[in-house]
Write a protein that holds these residues in place. Structure first.
Motif, PDB file in Angstrom:
ATOM      1  N   THR A  65       0.847  -1.184   0.000  1.00 10.99           N
ATOM      2  CA  THR A  65       0.000   0.000   0.000  1.00 10.99           C
ATOM      3  C   THR A  65       0.888   1.240   0.000  1.00 10.99           C
ATOM      4  O   THR A  65       1.731   1.382   0.891  1.00 10.99           O
ATOM      5  CB  THR A  65      -0.921   0.012   1.227  1.00 10.99           C
ATOM      6  OG1 THR A  65      -1.721  -1.177   1.210  1.00 10.99           O
ATOM      7  CG2 THR A  65      -1.833   1.230   1.211  1.00 10.99           C
ATOM      8  N   ASP A  66       0.697   2.138  -0.992  1.00 11.43           N
ATOM      9  CA  ASP A  66       1.576   3.302  -1.160  1.00 11.43           C
ATOM     10  C   ASP A  66       3.035   2.866  -1.055  1.00 11.43           C
ATOM     11  O   ASP A  66       3.771   3.284  -0.148  1.00 11.43           O
ATOM     12  CB  ASP A  66       1.269   4.388  -0.113  1.00 11.43           C
ATOM     13  CG  ASP A  66      -0.126   4.945  -0.256  1.00 11.43           C
ATOM     14  OD1 ASP A  66      -0.620   4.999  -1.394  1.00 11.43           O
ATOM     15  OD2 ASP A  66      -0.723   5.322   0.776  1.00 11.43           O
ATOM     16  N   LEU A  92       5.888   3.355  -2.627  1.00 10.23           N
ATOM     17  CA  LEU A  92       7.079   4.120  -2.974  1.00 10.23           C
ATOM     18  C   LEU A  92       6.981   5.540  -2.429  1.00 10.23           C
ATOM     19  O   LEU A  92       5.993   6.241  -2.656  1.00 10.23           O
ATOM     20  CB  LEU A  92       7.261   4.175  -4.499  1.00 10.23           C
ATOM     21  CG  LEU A  92       8.506   4.906  -5.015  1.00 10.23           C
ATOM     22  CD1 LEU A  92       9.773   4.215  -4.525  1.00 10.23           C
ATOM     23  CD2 LEU A  92       8.489   4.985  -6.530  1.00 10.23           C
ATOM     24  N   ARG A  93       8.030   5.965  -1.724  1.00 10.56           N
ATOM     25  CA  ARG A  93       8.110   7.339  -1.248  1.00 10.56           C
ATOM     26  C   ARG A  93       9.517   7.852  -1.519  1.00 10.56           C
ATOM     27  O   ARG A  93      10.498   7.225  -1.143  1.00 10.56           O
ATOM     28  CB  ARG A  93       7.805   7.418   0.253  1.00 10.56           C
ATOM     29  CG  ARG A  93       7.918   8.845   0.799  1.00 10.56           C
ATOM     30  CD  ARG A  93       7.588   8.900   2.277  1.00 10.56           C
ATOM     31  NE  ARG A  93       7.694  10.271   2.778  1.00 10.56           N
ATOM     32  CZ  ARG A  93       7.471  10.599   4.047  1.00 10.56           C
ATOM     33  NH1 ARG A  93       7.130   9.669   4.921  1.00 10.56           N
ATOM     34  NH2 ARG A  93       7.591  11.860   4.436  1.00 10.56           N
ATOM     35  N   LEU A  94       9.597   8.997  -2.196  1.00 11.22           N
ATOM     36  CA  LEU A  94      10.874   9.631  -2.495  1.00 11.22           C
ATOM     37  C   LEU A  94      10.912  10.965  -1.780  1.00 11.22           C
ATOM     38  O   LEU A  94      10.242  11.913  -2.184  1.00 11.22           O
ATOM     39  CB  LEU A  94      11.033   9.826  -4.019  1.00 11.22           C
ATOM     40  CG  LEU A  94      10.925   8.559  -4.873  1.00 11.22           C
ATOM     41  CD1 LEU A  94      10.995   8.905  -6.351  1.00 11.22           C
ATOM     42  CD2 LEU A  94      12.013   7.563  -4.509  1.00 11.22           C
ATOM     43  N   GLN A  95      11.683  11.054  -0.721  1.00 10.96           N
ATOM     44  CA  GLN A  95      11.737  12.263   0.088  1.00 10.96           C
ATOM     45  C   GLN A  95      12.969  13.081  -0.285  1.00 10.96           C
ATOM     46  O   GLN A  95      14.048  12.537  -0.481  1.00 10.96           O
ATOM     47  CB  GLN A  95      11.792  11.903   1.576  1.00 10.96           C
ATOM     48  CG  GLN A  95      11.645  13.086   2.510  1.00 10.96           C
ATOM     49  CD  GLN A  95      11.415  12.648   3.957  1.00 10.96           C
ATOM     50  OE1 GLN A  95      11.171  11.469   4.223  1.00 10.96           O
ATOM     51  NE2 GLN A  95      11.499  13.591   4.868  1.00 10.96           N
TER      52      GLN A  95
END
Length: 270
Positions: free
Chosen positions: A81-82, A84-87
């Protein structure tokens, strides 16, 4: 004796190869060449369930890596769930950078630049103060600058000099609309005629607008003049409205209306 030693050595190396052909961390049933079972909940035999795979990291014999799946179908396959996160991603360039989309299977694809997709970027300029006796000093074919302010500019690389009413364009294809609203109380003034010299490469293209109206101070007349054009980099254009050939209005009395007189610029592609 020497031959037996060589035999045992080959046998030992073969067993080591079999032993280390698959590596499992917190699992005795690795699902690829390398498998981490973070929750240590995979079965001792068979394929883990979807819930059990959700905490796994797996590298297959084909070189695919799966996170949340033990059967990755791409070089990097993330299931969750969700997922991929690119901070900390820095801002890009809307003119040259490429856009990405996700297809129906979740695969990321490149669809080109924003300019190549011809998605319009707008800029809006507006006359804030009415211009009295506008074009009084101009005969047919003459024009006068319109001192507008910037309401909105989302076109990367476009600038505006308010002191000279001059737009500087980045290269591209544009649609420009000049919206005017005026009154004219001169005697006999019943046909208003205006033109705009729009930018076109290194020259201009003149577009006219002519309309009939009643005589008198309360006789508002207005319209739009639109042109689509290609413009090279750093081309400048002064916002100006000219007096056309076919009107019968001249001299004092015209007032170019504030706020309802605008220029709308859309960059519609490369």
């Amino acid at each position: 004796m020497k031959q037996k030693f060589i035999y045992y050595l080959i046998l030992l190396l073969g067993n080591c190869t079999l032993l280390f052909s698959q590596v499992g961390i917190q699992t005795t049933n690795p699902q690829g060449v390398f498998n981490i079972d973070a929750a240590k909940d995979n079965p001792s035999t068979g394929v883990p369930s979807a819930a059990q795979q959700a905490n796994d990291i797996t590298v297959t014999f084909t070189g695919n890596m799966g996170i949340g799946t033990t059967a990755p179908t791409n070089k990097l396959h993330i299931n969750g769930t969700d997922p991929l996160r690119l901070q900390g991603v820095s801002a890009g360039n809307t003119t040259t950078d490429h856009l990405v989309v996700i297809d129906s299977t979740g695969v990321i694809r490149n669809i080109g630049t924003l300019g190549g997709l011809s998605i319009p970027n707008p800029a809006v300029f507006r006359l804030e103060n009415a211009q009295t006796n506008f074009l009084q000093a101009q005969g047919a074919g003459g024009s006068q600058l319109v001192p507008m302010s910037v309401v909105k500019n989302t076109i990367p690389g476009m600038s505006y000099d308010t002191s000279t009413s001059t737009i500087t364009f980045p290269p591209g294809t544009y649609q420009i609309t000049f919206v005017y609203e005026a009154t004219h109380n001169a005697t006999g003034c019943t046909i208003s005629s205006y033109f705009v010299d729009f930018p076109l490469n290194d020259t201009t293209s003149r577009v006219h607008s002519t309309a009939a109206h009643s005589q008198g101070a309360l006789s508002n007349h207005g319209g739009t003049i639109t042109y689509a054009t290609t413009i090279p980099a750093n081309r400048t254009w002064k916002i100006a409205l000219g007096r056309g050939q076919s009107g019968n209005c001249s001299g004092a009395g015209m007032q170019l209306a504030a706020r309802s007189t605008q220029v709308l610029v859309f960059r519609i592609g490369d």
